[in-house]
Design a protein around this motif. Structure first.
Motif, short mmCIF file in Angstrom:
data_model
loop_
_atom_site.label_atom_id
_atom_site.label_comp_id
_atom_site.label_asym_id
_atom_site.label_seq_id
_atom_site.Cartn_x
_atom_site.Cartn_y
_atom_site.Cartn_z
N GLN A 62 0.82 -1.21 0.00
CA GLN A 62 0.00 0.00 0.00
C GLN A 62 0.86 1.27 0.00
O GLN A 62 0.39 2.35 -0.31
N LYS A 63 2.13 1.11 0.37
CA LYS A 63 3.00 2.28 0.49
C LYS A 63 3.84 2.47 -0.77
O LYS A 63 4.15 1.49 -1.45
N GLN A 64 4.22 3.71 -0.99
CA GLN A 64 4.93 4.05 -2.23
C GLN A 64 6.44 3.91 -2.07
O GLN A 64 7.00 4.31 -1.06
N LEU A 65 7.06 3.34 -3.11
CA LEU A 65 8.53 3.32 -3.20
C LEU A 65 8.88 3.67 -4.63
O LEU A 65 8.27 3.13 -5.56
N THR A 66 9.84 4.53 -4.83
CA THR A 66 10.26 4.82 -6.20
C THR A 66 11.08 3.63 -6.73
O THR A 66 11.55 2.79 -5.95
N ASP A 67 11.28 3.61 -8.04
CA ASP A 67 12.09 2.53 -8.61
C ASP A 67 13.50 2.55 -8.04
O ASP A 67 14.10 1.52 -7.80
N SER A 68 14.01 3.77 -7.84
CA SER A 68 15.39 3.82 -7.34
C SER A 68 15.45 3.38 -5.87
O SER A 68 16.40 2.71 -5.45
N ASP A 69 14.42 3.68 -5.06
CA ASP A 69 14.37 3.16 -3.68
C ASP A 69 14.35 1.63 -3.70
O ASP A 69 15.08 0.97 -2.94
N LEU A 70 13.51 1.09 -4.57
CA LEU A 70 13.37 -0.37 -4.62
C LEU A 70 14.68 -1.02 -5.05
O LEU A 70 15.09 -2.06 -4.53
N GLU A 71 15.35 -0.37 -5.98
CA GLU A 71 16.63 -0.90 -6.44
C GLU A 71 17.64 -0.93 -5.28
O GLU A 71 18.35 -1.92 -5.08
N PHE B 129 -5.04 -7.55 -4.19
CA PHE B 129 -4.39 -8.33 -5.25
C PHE B 129 -3.61 -7.38 -6.16
O PHE B 129 -2.44 -7.63 -6.48
N ASP B 130 -4.22 -6.28 -6.54
CA ASP B 130 -3.59 -5.38 -7.51
C ASP B 130 -2.29 -4.76 -6.98
O ASP B 130 -1.27 -4.77 -7.67
N ASN B 131 -2.36 -4.23 -5.75
CA ASN B 131 -1.12 -3.59 -5.29
C ASN B 131 -0.03 -4.63 -4.98
O ASN B 131 1.16 -4.35 -5.10
N SER B 132 -0.44 -5.86 -4.63
CA SER B 132 0.56 -6.91 -4.36
C SER B 132 1.19 -7.41 -5.66
O SER B 132 2.40 -7.62 -5.73
N VAL B 133 0.37 -7.59 -6.69
CA VAL B 133 0.92 -8.10 -7.96
C VAL B 133 1.82 -7.03 -8.60
O VAL B 133 2.86 -7.35 -9.19
N ASP B 134 1.45 -5.77 -8.45
CA ASP B 134 2.29 -4.70 -8.99
C ASP B 134 3.66 -4.70 -8.33
O ASP B 134 4.69 -4.59 -8.99
N LEU B 135 3.64 -4.80 -7.00
CA LEU B 135 4.92 -4.77 -6.28
C LEU B 135 5.75 -6.01 -6.64
O LEU B 135 6.96 -5.90 -6.87
N LEU B 136 5.11 -7.18 -6.71
CA LEU B 136 5.86 -8.39 -7.06
C LEU B 136 6.52 -8.24 -8.43
O LEU B 136 7.69 -8.59 -8.61
N ALA B 137 5.79 -7.69 -9.38
CA ALA B 137 6.35 -7.53 -10.74
C ALA B 137 7.59 -6.64 -10.70
O ALA B 137 8.58 -6.91 -11.39
N ASP C 71 -8.09 -12.54 -0.52
CA ASP C 71 -8.33 -11.89 -1.82
C ASP C 71 -7.05 -11.34 -2.43
O ASP C 71 -7.02 -10.96 -3.59
N ALA C 72 -6.02 -11.22 -1.62
CA ALA C 72 -4.79 -10.59 -2.10
C ALA C 72 -3.70 -11.60 -2.42
O ALA C 72 -2.58 -11.22 -2.73
N VAL C 73 -4.02 -12.88 -2.37
CA VAL C 73 -2.99 -13.89 -2.64
C VAL C 73 -2.61 -13.85 -4.12
O VAL C 73 -3.47 -13.92 -4.99
N VAL C 74 -1.30 -13.72 -4.37
CA VAL C 74 -0.81 -13.58 -5.74
C VAL C 74 0.08 -14.77 -6.07
O VAL C 74 1.07 -15.02 -5.35
N PRO C 75 -0.23 -15.52 -7.13
CA PRO C 75 0.68 -16.61 -7.53
C PRO C 75 2.01 -16.03 -7.99
O PRO C 75 2.04 -14.90 -8.51
N GLY C 76 3.09 -16.77 -7.80
CA GLY C 76 4.38 -16.33 -8.33
C GLY C 76 5.39 -15.90 -7.28
O GLY C 76 6.54 -15.64 -7.62
N PHE C 77 4.99 -15.84 -6.02
CA PHE C 77 5.98 -15.58 -4.97
C PHE C 77 6.80 -16.86 -4.74
O PHE C 77 6.39 -17.95 -5.12
N ASP C 78 7.95 -16.70 -4.11
CA ASP C 78 8.78 -17.87 -3.80
C ASP C 78 8.19 -18.68 -2.65
O ASP C 78 8.60 -19.82 -2.42
N GLY C 79 7.30 -18.07 -1.90
CA GLY C 79 6.68 -18.79 -0.79
C GLY C 79 5.61 -17.92 -0.17
O GLY C 79 5.47 -16.72 -0.51
N TYR C 80 4.88 -18.53 0.76
CA TYR C 80 3.77 -17.83 1.41
C TYR C 80 3.87 -18.07 2.91
O TYR C 80 3.99 -19.23 3.35
N PHE C 81 3.86 -16.99 3.67
CA PHE C 81 3.84 -17.10 5.13
C PHE C 81 2.40 -16.84 5.58
O PHE C 81 1.78 -15.84 5.18
#
Ligand code: 1GP
Length: 231
Positions: A19-28, A48-56, A73-83
């Protein structure tokens, strides 16, 4: 290698809130910081949307990344694992096994169980959103925490025990109390780590430390916490 074995090597983890914002350079900078992994999750506002965006965006980097599931509702396939958090000190069974049962009912055979780890959560900051939402009993003594830890390891046989001070820096004596109840179950500490000294103090007690909010408040200082636990 199993997920549990991979996670066992993690000493330092950043938790990103979709839900929180990070710039591309912060994420890098976060992904190149030397941290062991990322956890994606938050208490509320996780979709789902904000989680899939961040994962991408995270997938541009090689860092392992798990989703900590707070809403089915926010479970996104494609993570390395789920806690999957199970709140041990809640007063409402919904947060212990209720929402989890609903998720299993919904997703059934689609769940990749080998990629799932349960976290026995003990929530200790009574002012935090997570404590209020889950009705957690936070007036615990050190011996209560030891007993929760023992229960997590021996009765429930949980792979992970998560001491959650979310938003405030915890009491090292209480974290130490958790270690007295654990031998195999991995102790994760999260809450209020903002400085190298705090990271070092908690990392000397817990198996794994998690830095969350600090990333959004003072990224430079938060990035330095990695070095506190790495030789
Ligand atoms: C939150 O334990 C994590 O779930 C980290 O806590 O956000 O206070 O760093 P902070």
């Amino acid at each position: 290698m199993t997920l549990a074995k991979t996670v066992a090597d993690w000493r330092h983890v950043f938790k990103l809130d979709p839900q929180k914002q990070l710039t591309d350079s912060d994420l890098e900078r976060i992904c190149h910081s030397g941290t062991d992994a990322l956890i994606v999750g938050g208490t509320d506002g996780v979709t789902f949307d904000n989680s899939v965006d961040l994962l991408a965006r995270i997938r541009r980097y090689e860092l392992p990344c798990v989703q900590e599931v707070s809403s089915r509702d926010a479970v996104v396939p494609g993570f390395d694992g789920y806690f999957i958090p199970m709140i041990l000190n809640t007063t409402d069974v919904h947060w212990l096994v209720g929402i989890q049962q609903q998720a299993v009912k919904q997703f059934g055979s689609m769940i990749p169980w080998t990629d799932v780890l349960a976290e026995g959560y003990v929530v200790l900051n009574g002012e935090s959103k997570v404590a209020r939402m889950t009705g957690s009993r936070t007036d615990l003594r050190a011996e209560d925490v030891t007993a929760y830890a023992e229960l997590a390891e021996h009765l429930l046989r949980l792979p992970l025990f998560y001491l959650e001070y979310s938003g405030v820096y915890g009491d090292p004596e209480v974290v130490r109390a958790a270690t007295r109840g654990l031998s195999d179950t991995q102790l994760i500490y999260g809450g209020g780590i903002r400085t190298v000294a705090e990271a070092r103090e908690m990392a000397a007690i817990a198996d794994t430390i998690v830095v969350g909010n600090g990333l959004y408040d003072n990224l430079n200082e938060a990035l330095r916490t990695v070095a506190a636990v790495k030789k």
